[in-house]
Design an enzyme around this catalytic site. Structure first.
Site, short mmCIF file in Angstrom:
data_model
loop_
_atom_site.label_atom_id
_atom_site.label_comp_id
_atom_site.label_asym_id
_atom_site.label_seq_id
_atom_site.Cartn_x
_atom_site.Cartn_y
_atom_site.Cartn_z
N ASP A 138 -6.11 -6.39 7.97
CA ASP A 138 -4.83 -6.42 7.25
C ASP A 138 -4.26 -5.02 7.07
OD1 ASP A 138 -6.86 -5.65 5.49
OD2 ASP A 138 -6.30 -7.08 3.90
N ASP B 256 -6.64 1.83 5.09
CA ASP B 256 -6.33 2.73 3.98
C ASP B 256 -7.13 4.02 4.20
OD1 ASP B 256 -5.33 3.43 1.43
OD2 ASP B 256 -7.05 2.59 0.42
P1 5GP Z 1 -10.32 1.20 3.63
O1 5GP Z 1 -11.78 1.04 3.88
O2 5GP Z 1 -9.51 1.42 4.89
O3 5GP Z 1 -10.03 2.21 2.57
O4 5GP Z 1 -9.85 -0.12 2.94
C1 5GP Z 1 -9.50 -1.26 3.60
C2 5GP Z 1 -9.45 -2.43 2.63
O5 5GP Z 1 -9.01 -2.04 1.32
C3 5GP Z 1 -8.43 -3.43 3.12
O6 5GP Z 1 -9.01 -4.35 4.00
C4 5GP Z 1 -7.95 -4.05 1.83
O7 5GP Z 1 -8.79 -5.11 1.47
C5 5GP Z 1 -8.08 -2.95 0.80
N1 5GP Z 1 -6.79 -2.26 0.59
C6 5GP Z 1 -6.47 -1.01 0.97
N2 5GP Z 1 -5.20 -0.69 0.62
C7 5GP Z 1 -4.70 -1.79 0.02
C8 5GP Z 1 -3.42 -2.10 -0.56
O8 5GP Z 1 -2.46 -1.32 -0.58
N3 5GP Z 1 -3.29 -3.35 -1.08
C9 5GP Z 1 -4.30 -4.27 -1.08
N4 5GP Z 1 -4.05 -5.47 -1.62
N5 5GP Z 1 -5.52 -4.01 -0.55
C10 5GP Z 1 -5.72 -2.79 -0.01
#
Ligand code: 5GP
Length: 175
Positions: free
Chosen positions: A101, A104
Protein backbone atom coordinates in the site's frame (compact mmCIF):
# COMPACT_ATOMS: atom_id res chain seq x y z
CA UNK A 1 -14.10 14.63 5.55
CA UNK A 2 -13.96 11.70 7.97
CA UNK A 3 -13.41 11.74 11.71
CA UNK A 4 -12.02 8.60 13.33
CA UNK A 5 -11.66 8.73 17.08
CA UNK A 6 -9.70 11.94 17.77
CA UNK A 7 -8.47 12.56 14.21
CA UNK A 8 -9.97 14.35 11.22
CA UNK A 9 -9.03 13.38 7.68
CA UNK A 10 -9.63 15.52 4.59
CA UNK A 11 -9.70 14.60 0.88
CA UNK A 12 -6.29 13.93 -0.69
CA UNK A 13 -6.41 11.63 -3.75
CA UNK A 14 -9.79 11.07 -5.38
CA UNK A 15 -10.97 7.64 -6.41
CA UNK A 16 -10.95 8.58 -10.13
CA UNK A 17 -7.29 9.60 -9.98
CA UNK A 18 -6.40 6.40 -8.13
CA UNK A 19 -8.17 4.24 -10.69
CA UNK A 20 -6.59 6.07 -13.66
CA UNK A 21 -3.12 5.64 -12.20
CA UNK A 22 -3.72 1.96 -11.42
CA UNK A 23 -4.75 1.34 -15.05
CA UNK A 24 -1.48 2.97 -16.17
CA UNK A 25 0.56 0.78 -13.83
CA UNK A 26 -1.28 -2.31 -15.06
CA UNK A 27 -0.55 -1.42 -18.68
CA UNK A 28 3.13 -1.03 -17.83
CA UNK A 29 3.16 -4.41 -16.06
CA UNK A 30 1.31 -6.05 -18.98
CA UNK A 31 4.03 -4.82 -21.35
CA UNK A 32 7.01 -5.60 -19.12
CA UNK A 33 5.79 -9.09 -18.16
CA UNK A 34 4.58 -10.14 -21.62
CA UNK A 35 5.28 -13.85 -22.05
CA UNK A 36 5.77 -14.33 -18.30
CA UNK A 37 3.46 -15.54 -15.54
CA UNK A 38 4.25 -13.47 -12.45
CA UNK A 39 3.18 -14.27 -8.91
CA UNK A 40 1.63 -11.24 -7.23
CA UNK A 41 2.61 -11.23 -3.55
CA UNK A 42 0.11 -9.00 -1.76
CA UNK A 43 1.02 -7.56 1.64
CA UNK A 44 -2.01 -7.64 3.93
CA UNK A 45 -3.97 -5.83 5.16
CA UNK A 46 -3.32 -2.47 3.56
CA UNK A 47 -2.77 -3.52 -0.06
CA UNK A 48 -5.99 -5.50 -0.49
CA UNK A 49 -7.91 -2.89 -2.51
CA UNK A 50 -4.91 -1.77 -4.59
CA UNK A 51 -4.09 -5.41 -5.43
CA UNK A 52 -7.68 -6.18 -6.37
CA UNK A 53 -8.02 -3.16 -8.68
CA UNK A 54 -4.58 -3.68 -10.23
CA UNK A 55 -5.24 -7.37 -10.87
CA UNK A 56 -8.49 -6.55 -12.71
CA UNK A 57 -6.48 -4.70 -15.37
CA UNK A 58 -3.75 -7.29 -15.82
CA UNK A 59 -4.16 -9.23 -19.04
CA UNK A 60 -1.05 -11.40 -18.62
CA UNK A 61 -1.58 -14.72 -16.82
CA UNK A 62 -0.74 -14.22 -13.15
CA UNK A 63 -1.20 -15.91 -9.81
CA UNK A 64 -1.93 -14.14 -6.54
CA UNK A 65 -0.84 -14.96 -3.01
CA UNK A 66 -1.07 -13.03 0.23
CA UNK A 67 1.20 -12.56 3.20
CA UNK A 68 1.32 -10.69 6.46
CA UNK A 69 4.20 -9.36 8.43
CA UNK A 70 4.57 -9.41 12.17
CA UNK A 71 6.93 -7.21 14.12
CA UNK A 72 8.92 -8.89 16.80
CA UNK A 73 11.86 -7.86 18.91
CA UNK A 74 15.08 -9.21 17.49
CA UNK A 75 18.40 -9.15 19.26
CA UNK A 76 20.00 -5.82 20.04
CA UNK A 77 22.00 -6.07 16.83
CA UNK A 78 19.07 -6.79 14.51
CA UNK A 79 16.60 -4.47 16.21
CA UNK A 80 12.98 -4.75 15.11
CA UNK A 81 12.63 -7.21 12.30
CA UNK A 82 9.46 -7.86 10.32
CA UNK A 83 8.79 -11.56 9.88
CA UNK A 84 6.90 -12.83 6.84
CA UNK A 85 3.89 -14.95 7.85
CA UNK A 86 1.50 -17.05 5.84
CA UNK A 87 3.40 -17.44 2.59
CA UNK A 88 2.41 -20.92 1.47
CA UNK A 89 3.24 -20.54 -2.24
CA UNK A 90 6.73 -21.59 -3.36
CA UNK A 91 8.51 -18.52 -4.78
CA UNK A 92 11.69 -20.17 -6.03
CA UNK A 93 12.24 -19.46 -9.75
CA UNK A 94 9.12 -17.28 -9.90
CA UNK A 95 8.81 -13.71 -11.17
CA UNK A 96 7.50 -11.94 -8.09
CA UNK A 97 5.67 -8.63 -7.97
CA UNK A 98 5.32 -7.55 -4.35
CA UNK A 99 2.25 -5.37 -3.90
CA UNK A 100 2.26 -2.88 -1.02
CA UNK A 101 0.00 0.00 0.00
CA UNK A 102 2.65 2.52 1.04
CA UNK A 103 6.40 2.80 1.44
CA UNK A 104 7.20 5.05 4.38
CA UNK A 105 10.59 4.28 6.00
CA UNK A 106 10.98 1.31 3.64
CA UNK A 107 11.89 -1.02 6.51
CA UNK A 108 8.90 -3.33 6.12
CA UNK A 109 9.47 -3.98 2.43
CA UNK A 110 13.21 -4.27 2.94
CA UNK A 111 12.68 -7.12 5.42
CA UNK A 112 10.04 -8.77 3.24
CA UNK A 113 12.17 -8.58 0.11
CA UNK A 114 15.20 -10.03 1.92
CA UNK A 115 13.15 -12.99 3.10
CA UNK A 116 11.70 -13.54 -0.38
CA UNK A 117 15.10 -13.17 -2.07
CA UNK A 118 16.48 -15.87 0.23
CA UNK A 119 14.13 -18.32 -1.50
CA UNK A 120 15.65 -17.67 -4.92
CA UNK A 121 12.95 -16.10 -7.11
CA UNK A 122 13.81 -15.47 -10.79
CA UNK A 123 13.03 -11.78 -10.29
CA UNK A 124 11.46 -9.48 -7.73
CA UNK A 125 9.74 -6.17 -8.43
CA UNK A 126 7.82 -3.88 -6.11
CA UNK A 127 4.52 -2.18 -6.86
CA UNK A 128 3.45 0.35 -4.25
CA UNK A 129 0.46 2.62 -4.52
CA UNK A 130 2.04 5.37 -2.40
CA UNK A 131 5.62 6.38 -1.65
CA UNK A 132 6.89 9.01 0.79
CA UNK A 133 10.39 9.87 -0.48
CA UNK A 134 11.09 12.18 2.48
CA UNK A 135 10.51 9.37 4.99
CA UNK A 136 12.65 6.68 3.40
CA UNK A 137 15.40 5.26 5.62
CA UNK A 138 16.02 2.00 3.82
CA UNK A 139 16.50 2.67 0.09
CA UNK A 140 14.52 0.33 -2.15
CA UNK A 141 14.30 -0.24 -5.86
CA UNK A 142 10.64 0.63 -6.55
CA UNK A 143 9.60 -0.38 -10.07
CA UNK A 144 5.95 0.66 -9.94
CA UNK A 145 4.88 3.66 -7.87
CA UNK A 146 1.34 5.01 -7.98
CA UNK A 147 1.90 8.38 -6.32
CA UNK A 148 4.81 10.05 -4.59
CA UNK A 149 3.39 11.94 -1.63
CA UNK A 150 4.62 14.26 1.07
CA UNK A 151 5.41 12.93 4.53
CA UNK A 152 1.91 13.10 6.01
CA UNK A 153 -0.35 10.41 7.48
CA UNK A 154 -2.87 9.12 4.96
CA UNK A 155 -5.96 6.99 5.33
CA UNK A 156 -8.41 5.07 3.18
CA UNK A 157 -8.37 2.80 0.14
CA UNK A 158 -6.84 0.07 2.29
CA UNK A 159 -4.90 2.24 4.72
CA UNK A 160 -6.16 2.44 8.29
CA UNK A 161 -6.04 4.46 11.43
CA UNK A 162 -6.28 2.08 14.41
CA UNK A 163 -7.92 -0.54 12.20
CA UNK A 164 -10.56 1.82 10.87
CA UNK A 165 -11.02 3.71 7.62
CA UNK A 166 -9.68 1.15 5.17
CA UNK A 167 -12.94 0.95 3.24
CA UNK A 168 -13.06 4.27 1.42
CA UNK A 169 -12.71 4.66 -2.36
CA UNK A 170 -10.64 7.87 -1.89
CA UNK A 171 -7.41 8.50 0.00
CA UNK A 172 -7.61 11.10 2.77
CA UNK A 173 -4.92 12.89 4.75
CA UNK A 174 -4.68 13.90 8.39
CA UNK A 175 -5.83 17.50 8.66
P1 5GP B 1 7.56 1.34 6.50
O1 5GP B 1 8.15 0.06 6.98
O2 5GP B 1 7.81 1.61 5.03
O3 5GP B 1 7.93 2.50 7.37
O4 5GP B 1 6.02 1.24 6.76
C1 5GP B 1 5.13 0.63 5.90
C2 5GP B 1 3.82 0.39 6.62
O5 5GP B 1 3.52 1.42 7.58
C3 5GP B 1 2.70 0.44 5.60
O6 5GP B 1 2.48 -0.83 5.05
C4 5GP B 1 1.54 0.94 6.44
O7 5GP B 1 0.91 -0.14 7.07
C5 5GP B 1 2.17 1.82 7.49
N1 5GP B 1 2.12 3.25 7.10
C6 5GP B 1 3.14 4.03 6.73
N2 5GP B 1 2.74 5.28 6.44
C7 5GP B 1 1.40 5.29 6.61
C8 5GP B 1 0.39 6.29 6.46
O8 5GP B 1 0.61 7.45 6.09
N3 5GP B 1 -0.89 5.91 6.74
C9 5GP B 1 -1.21 4.64 7.15
N4 5GP B 1 -2.51 4.39 7.39
N5 5GP B 1 -0.28 3.68 7.32
C10 5GP B 1 1.00 3.99 7.05
Amino acid sequence: MITIKDKTFVPFIASEAIQTRIRELAEQINKEYAGKQPLLVVILNGAFLFAADLAKHLTIPCEITFLRVSSYKGTASTGQLKEVLGLTEPVTDRDLIVIEDIVDTGKTLYDICNQLQAQGPSSLAIATLLYKPEAIQQPLDLQYVGFEIENRFVLGYGLDYDGLGRNTPDILVLE
